[in-house]
Design a protein around this motif. Structure first.
Motif, PDB file in Angstrom:
ATOM      1  N   THR A 141       0.838  -1.205   0.000  1.00 11.75           N
ATOM      2  CA  THR A 141       0.000   0.000   0.000  1.00 11.75           C
ATOM      3  C   THR A 141       0.870   1.252   0.000  1.00 11.75           C
ATOM      4  N   GLN A 145       1.091   4.078  -2.893  1.00 10.09           N
ATOM      5  CA  GLN A 145       0.856   5.500  -2.621  1.00 10.09           C
ATOM      6  C   GLN A 145       2.042   6.344  -3.069  1.00 10.09           C
ATOM      7  N   SER A 148       2.038   6.637  -6.729  1.00 14.38           N
ATOM      8  CA  SER A 148       0.976   7.562  -7.125  1.00 14.38           C
ATOM      9  C   SER A 148       1.430   9.009  -6.950  1.00 14.38           C
ATOM     10  N   ARG A 149       2.133   9.290  -5.841  1.00  8.36           N
ATOM     11  CA  ARG A 149       2.637  10.650  -5.604  1.00  8.36           C
ATOM     12  C   ARG A 149       3.678  11.040  -6.663  1.00  8.36           C
TER      13      ARG A 149
END
Length: 200
Positions: A141, A145, A148-149
């Protein structure tokens, strides 16, 4: 932890109940006993137990029925069947119904201790496996994340950006690079950098 483990002894013979309780408590573990299946089901429904030592042959409710009812309502409870030599077939049937192990009567204190320690080891392994699974899920996870950033930052940049792996294959790009290199909108991912740029 082993000290927190609660054990219920279910047997119609007072000498077995008292002997099991003495052995269990002597190891520093919690133990309680009842003399029939109805009381066992009530005790398990009202209190939290980790292990049930269950006699198969008892007056009233049969041990196999008790086993099924406990397994249906509390699948995490480890059930160890206590069986007389005359009921080995029933003990094997109990194993098919989900009992963890069976101890034939008469048994000595070391047999009981050994079987309980195996249960504790199994529970510790299950806890460790679950902990590792949760850590892995958290890592995945966190990684998702972070990616994604990174993608968000890259997509907002006015300059074209290409990211390549060690074999010079493009693994990440942003819209500005796409406009510069591939006006037709063809995907660059997986292509060699020199193939896309042309001029080394």
């Amino acid at each position: 932890m082993v000290q927190e483990t609660k054990i219920l002894v279910v047997d119609d013979e007072p000498i077995i109940r008292e002997g099991c309780e003495r052995i269990i408590k002597g190891e520093g573990w919690y133990a309680r006993s009842v003399n029939n299946g109805e009381k066992a089901i009530q005790e398990v429904s009202e209190n939290s137990y980790d292990i049930v030592l269950l006699d198969i042959k008892m007056p009233g409710m049969d041990g196999l029925e008790v086993l099924e009812r406990i397994r249906d309502s509390n699948p995490d409870i480890v059930i160890i069947v206590i069986s007389g030599y005359a009921t080995v077939d029933k003990a094997v049937n109990a194993m098919r119904l989900g009992a963890y192990d069976f101890i034939p009567k008469p048994f000595n204190p070391e047999q009981l201790r050994f079987t309980l320690r195996r249960v504790f080891e199994r529970k510790a392994l299950i806890r460790e496996t679950e902990k590792l699974r949760r850590e892995k899920e958290k890592s995945l996870t966190d990684m998702a994340q972070e990616r994604s950033r990174v993608r968000t930052v890259l997509n907002c940049m006015a300059d074209g950006v290409l990211v390549a792996d060690r074999e010079n294959r493009i693994v990440l790009t942003n819209p500005a690079a796409m406009r510069l290199i591939s006006p037709q909108g063809c995907s660059l991912i997986g292509k060699n950098v020199s193939e896309c740029l042309g001029d080394p």
